[in-house]
Design an enzyme around this catalytic site. Structure first.
Site, PDB file in Angstrom:
ATOM      1  N   ARG A 126       0.808  -1.236   0.000  1.00 27.56           N
ATOM      2  CA  ARG A 126       0.000   0.000   0.000  1.00 27.56           C
ATOM      3  C   ARG A 126       0.835   1.278   0.000  1.00 27.56           C
ATOM      4  NH1 ARG A 126      -2.902  -3.563   3.005  1.00 27.56           N
ATOM      5  NH2 ARG A 126      -4.741  -4.266   1.875  1.00 27.56           N
ATOM      6  N   LYS A 148       3.890  11.600 -11.074  1.00 28.51           N
ATOM      7  CA  LYS A 148       3.098  10.704 -11.936  1.00 28.51           C
ATOM      8  C   LYS A 148       3.891   9.429 -12.118  1.00 28.51           C
ATOM      9  CE  LYS A 148       0.405  13.663 -15.016  1.00 28.51           C
ATOM     10  NZ  LYS A 148       0.210  14.007 -16.426  1.00 28.51           N
ATOM     11  N   GLU A 190      11.844  19.261 -24.012  1.00 27.39           N
ATOM     12  CA  GLU A 190      11.065  19.609 -22.809  1.00 27.39           C
ATOM     13  C   GLU A 190      11.617  20.877 -22.151  1.00 27.39           C
ATOM     14  OE1 GLU A 190       8.262  18.032 -22.143  1.00 27.39           O
ATOM     15  OE2 GLU A 190       8.479  16.033 -23.033  1.00 27.39           O
ATOM     16  N   LYS A 232       8.730  23.168 -13.205  1.00 27.62           N
ATOM     17  CA  LYS A 232       7.790  22.054 -13.056  1.00 27.62           C
ATOM     18  C   LYS A 232       7.290  21.986 -11.618  1.00 27.62           C
ATOM     19  CE  LYS A 232       6.323  17.522 -14.175  1.00 27.62           C
ATOM     20  NZ  LYS A 232       6.514  16.238 -14.825  1.00 27.62           N
ATOM     21  N   GLU A 242      -3.511  17.292 -11.634  1.00 25.56           N
ATOM     22  CA  GLU A 242      -4.222  17.730 -12.838  1.00 25.56           C
ATOM     23  C   GLU A 242      -5.690  17.967 -12.514  1.00 25.56           C
ATOM     24  OE1 GLU A 242      -3.461  14.968 -16.027  1.00 25.56           O
ATOM     25  OE2 GLU A 242      -1.817  16.180 -16.749  1.00 25.56           O
ATOM     26  N   ARG A 248      -1.875  22.462 -14.619  1.00 28.69           N
ATOM     27  CA  ARG A 248      -0.875  21.506 -15.097  1.00 28.69           C
ATOM     28  C   ARG A 248      -0.959  21.321 -16.625  1.00 28.69           C
ATOM     29  NH1 ARG A 248       1.361  16.740 -11.127  1.00 28.69           N
ATOM     30  NH2 ARG A 248       2.653  15.715 -12.633  1.00 28.69           N
ATOM     31  N   ASN A 252       1.441  20.845 -21.242  1.00 28.92           N
ATOM     32  CA  ASN A 252       1.069  20.058 -22.416  1.00 28.92           C
ATOM     33  C   ASN A 252       1.371  20.743 -23.738  1.00 28.92           C
ATOM     34  OD1 ASN A 252       0.285  17.511 -21.974  1.00 28.92           O
ATOM     35  ND2 ASN A 252      -1.867  17.857 -22.501  1.00 28.92           N
ATOM     36  N   HIS A 255       2.252  18.864 -26.879  1.00 30.91           N
ATOM     37  CA  HIS A 255       1.933  17.459 -26.645  1.00 30.91           C
ATOM     38  C   HIS A 255       0.644  16.997 -27.311  1.00 30.91           C
ATOM     39  CE1 HIS A 255       5.202  17.804 -23.835  1.00 30.91           C
ATOM     40  NE2 HIS A 255       5.117  16.527 -23.521  1.00 30.91           N
ATOM     41  N   HIS A 259       1.485  13.870 -29.194  1.00 35.29           N
ATOM     42  CA  HIS A 259       0.911  12.555 -28.869  1.00 35.29           C
ATOM     43  C   HIS A 259       0.229  11.930 -30.086  1.00 35.29           C
ATOM     44  CE1 HIS A 259       0.699  13.473 -24.304  1.00 35.29           C
ATOM     45  NE2 HIS A 259       1.767  12.765 -24.593  1.00 35.29           N
ATOM     46  N   HIS A 272       9.861  10.507 -27.895  1.00 35.31           N
ATOM     47  CA  HIS A 272       8.818  11.394 -27.375  1.00 35.31           C
ATOM     48  C   HIS A 272       9.197  12.873 -27.580  1.00 35.31           C
ATOM     49  CE1 HIS A 272       5.788  13.099 -24.774  1.00 35.31           C
ATOM     50  NE2 HIS A 272       6.742  13.659 -24.037  1.00 35.31           N
TER      51      HIS A 272
HETATM   52  N1  NAD Z   1       6.053  10.402 -15.022  1.00 40.18           N
HETATM   53  C1  NAD Z   1       6.053  11.452 -15.806  1.00 40.18           C
HETATM   54  O1  NAD Z   1       5.637  12.548 -15.424  1.00 40.18           O
HETATM   55  C2  NAD Z   1       6.610  11.303 -17.193  1.00 40.18           C
HETATM   56  C3  NAD Z   1       6.839  12.441 -17.967  1.00 40.18           C
HETATM   57  C4  NAD Z   1       7.414  12.281 -19.213  1.00 40.18           C
HETATM   58  C5  NAD Z   1       7.756  11.007 -19.670  1.00 40.18           C
HETATM   59  N2  NAD Z   1       7.507   9.925 -18.888  1.00 40.18           N
HETATM   60  C6  NAD Z   1       7.874   8.569 -19.332  1.00 40.18           C
HETATM   61  O2  NAD Z   1       9.286   8.500 -19.462  1.00 40.18           O
HETATM   62  C7  NAD Z   1       9.617   7.482 -20.387  1.00 40.18           C
HETATM   63  C8  NAD Z   1      10.711   7.971 -21.294  1.00 40.18           C
HETATM   64  O3  NAD Z   1      11.850   8.256 -20.527  1.00 40.18           O
HETATM   65  P1  NAD Z   1      13.281   8.452 -21.202  1.00 40.18           P
HETATM   66  O4  NAD Z   1      13.162   9.374 -22.352  1.00 40.18           O
HETATM   67  O5  NAD Z   1      14.212   8.779 -20.098  1.00 40.18           O
HETATM   68  O6  NAD Z   1      13.579   7.017 -21.850  1.00 40.18           O
HETATM   69  P2  NAD Z   1      14.265   5.691 -21.280  1.00 40.18           P
HETATM   70  O7  NAD Z   1      14.072   5.531 -19.848  1.00 40.18           O
HETATM   71  O8  NAD Z   1      13.833   4.588 -22.185  1.00 40.18           O
HETATM   72  O9  NAD Z   1      15.826   5.979 -21.551  1.00 40.18           O
HETATM   73  C9  NAD Z   1      16.289   6.131 -22.874  1.00 40.18           C
HETATM   74  C10 NAD Z   1      17.497   5.221 -23.150  1.00 40.18           C
HETATM   75  O10 NAD Z   1      18.654   5.775 -22.541  1.00 40.18           O
HETATM   76  C11 NAD Z   1      19.302   4.803 -21.731  1.00 40.18           C
HETATM   77  N3  NAD Z   1      19.987   5.553 -20.682  1.00 40.18           N
HETATM   78  C12 NAD Z   1      19.456   6.128 -19.588  1.00 40.18           C
HETATM   79  N4  NAD Z   1      20.364   6.870 -18.941  1.00 40.18           N
HETATM   80  C13 NAD Z   1      21.504   6.748 -19.642  1.00 40.18           C
HETATM   81  C14 NAD Z   1      22.792   7.303 -19.495  1.00 40.18           C
HETATM   82  N5  NAD Z   1      23.072   8.180 -18.518  1.00 40.18           N
HETATM   83  N6  NAD Z   1      23.753   6.961 -20.385  1.00 40.18           N
HETATM   84  C15 NAD Z   1      23.456   6.116 -21.413  1.00 40.18           C
HETATM   85  N7  NAD Z   1      22.256   5.599 -21.628  1.00 40.18           N
HETATM   86  C16 NAD Z   1      21.296   5.911 -20.752  1.00 40.18           C
HETATM   87  C17 NAD Z   1      18.186   3.893 -21.294  1.00 40.18           C
HETATM   88  O11 NAD Z   1      18.679   2.648 -20.876  1.00 40.18           O
HETATM   89  C18 NAD Z   1      17.359   3.827 -22.579  1.00 40.18           C
HETATM   90  O12 NAD Z   1      17.904   2.904 -23.471  1.00 40.18           O
HETATM   91  C19 NAD Z   1       8.333   7.108 -21.102  1.00 40.18           C
HETATM   92  O13 NAD Z   1       7.897   5.859 -20.624  1.00 40.18           O
HETATM   93  C20 NAD Z   1       7.360   8.194 -20.683  1.00 40.18           C
HETATM   94  O14 NAD Z   1       6.019   7.739 -20.634  1.00 40.18           O
HETATM   95  C21 NAD Z   1       6.956  10.058 -17.662  1.00 40.18           C
HETATM   96 ZN    ZN Z   2       6.633  15.291 -22.652  1.00 41.26          ZN
END
Ligand code: NAD
Ligand code: ZN
Length: 371
Positions: A126, A148, A190, A232, A242, A248, A252, A255, A259, A272
């Site tokens: 929990r 999130k 971003e 942020k 949100e 919030r 977007n 986006h 999206h 992304h």
């Molecule tokens: N929670 C939120 O508010 C929120 C906001 C935006 C995006 N997201 C989520 O985030 C995800 C995308 O995250 P991301 O863009 O970080 O992608 P990711 O986590 O897939 O990382 C991208 C790649 O980089 C590699 N990597 C990470 N750090 C590294 C480093 N220092 N050196 C070398 N390689 C490295 C990872 O292993 C991966 O292959 C999506 O799932 C998206 O939905 C969440």
């Molecule tokens: Zn984004």
């Protein structure tokens, strides 16, 4: 070792407030920083093989050096593993290691590791503690802050999730040195977004200091990550979930179109941040056409985006205007056929516009963007 300079930002959420700490080469200080948070001695470190190979040893010895007994849990690298199956795997490892209510999970990696770890932390027994140690630029300026969490479902991305604030975010900008350049650029989308929606000075800094930023100068990285986190944090503090205020939604910008583009290209063609970059250009164009954005600024936004190696339009013939409009209307944030978009008014200010009846000939004309 000399004391390292650490920038501290507070995410103000009453009892759920937490610090974001940012520095160059601070990963080895994580264990000590965790001590005052009061978690059990037994904790878990969650990562993937790519990131763990680079930074696992540093973090593990830092945590163990501070007296923690650490279970290391590795999930495969990739968005396709951000799902309930791998969350279930994490729960199993936590149960085997007998982690209890007072424990915490440390997420070491990009947004994928951060999202699934946050989700596991929010549901295991929990809810237990979670500390984010983001290693991609996107995770450092966006996904690790704000609470999130989530996983994907076969029927939709990020459809299963919770709001669960971390107890601390520990950002070592030196980890960006090993990040693939395309991933760095995607994170910059971003950062540029924060400049457009809320901070003209940041936008101008990004224009002026481009070479330093692209060269990964530590002071510049400290500045852009901390400013992004501050912006942020401000938005999240005022609108944690949100809610009705809709504040919030300004995050977007870029986006709605982004999206739709990701959906139509099945998440295969664009990162992304790349889709958001294109989305910001198209939405700025729309804002200018509608007389919301001051003339000339659309070009300035586009130039900045392009100067960081990001795409600014959809290649001719890839997607029709009609397909795009349909995909936008299917967005989970669309209510009653009305698309709510964050459109820029000037650099540093944005407003939420409801565009109704997007399918009509008149509205379609607005979408005769460069694609
Ligand atoms: N929670 C939120 O508010 C929120 C906001 C935006 C995006 N997201 C989520 O985030 C995800 C995308 O995250 P991301 O863009 O970080 O992608 P990711 O986590 O897939 O990382 C991208 C790649 O980089 C590699 N990597 C990470 N750090 C590294 C480093 N220092 N050196 C070398 N390689 C490295 C990872 O292993 C991966 O292959 C999506 O799932 C998206 O939905 C969440
Ligand atoms: Zn984004």
């Amino acid at each position: 070792m000399p004391e390292q300079k650490i920038i501290e930002i507070e995410v103000a959420l009453g009892k759920r407030s937490y610090p974001i700490r940012i520095g160059d080469g601070i990963l080895s200080g994580l264990g000590k920083a965790l001590l005052p948070l009061g978690f059990d001695r037994k904790i878990a470190l969650i990562s993937n093989p790519t990131v763990y190979a680079l930074y696992g040893d540093t973090v593990l010895s830092s945590l163990e050096g501070a007296g923690f007994s650490v279970s290391v849990i590795s999930i495969p690298d990739g968005e396709e593993y951000k799902n309930l199956l791998w969350a279930e795997f994490i729960y199993g490892e936590l149960l085997k290691a007998r982690l209890e209510r007072g424990s915490c999970l440390v997420a070491l990696g990009g947004g994928v590791v951060g999202d699934i770890t946050g989700y596991a932390a929010s549901t295991y027994m929990r809810g237990i503690g979670c500390v984010q140690a983001p290693t991609t630029l996107l995770a450092q300026v966006d996904s690790s802050v704000g609470g999130k969490t989530g996983v994907n479902h076969a029927l939709g991305k990020n459809m299963i999730g919770t709001f669960w604030q971390p107890s601390m975010v520990w950002i070592d900008t030196a980890t960006l040195k090993t990040l693939p350049p395309a991933e760095f650029a995607a994170g910059m989308a971003e950062v540029i977004k924060y400049g457009v929606i809320k901070d003209k000075a940041l936008f101008e800094y990004l224009e002026r200091e481009r070479d330093r930023i692209k060269g990964l100068d530590p002071a510049s990285l400290g500045h852009i990550t901390s400013r992004s986190c501050e912006l942020k944090a401000e938005v999240v503090s005022l609108d944690e979930r949100e809610g009705e205020s809709g504040l919030r939604a300004i995050l977007n910008y870029g986006h709605t179109v982004g999206h739709a583009l990701e959906t139509l290209t099945k998440y295969e063609k664009y990162l992304h941040g790349e889709a958001v970059a294109i989305g910001m250009c198209i939405e700025a164009q729309l804002a200018e056409k509608k007389g919301i954005l001051k003339p000339g600024l659309q070009g300035r936004i586009k130039s900045l985006i392009s100067s960081y190696g990001l795409p600014t339009g959809i290649p001719a013939g890839l997607i029709s205007k009609e397909e795009m409009l349909k995909a936008m209307l299917l967005d989970k944030k669309v209510k009653g056929g009305r698309v709510r978009m964050a459109l820029p008014e000037e650099i540093g200010a944005v407003r939420i516009e409801t565009l109704s009846d997007l399918g009509s000939a008149d509205q379609s004309a607005d979408w005769s963007a460069d694609y």
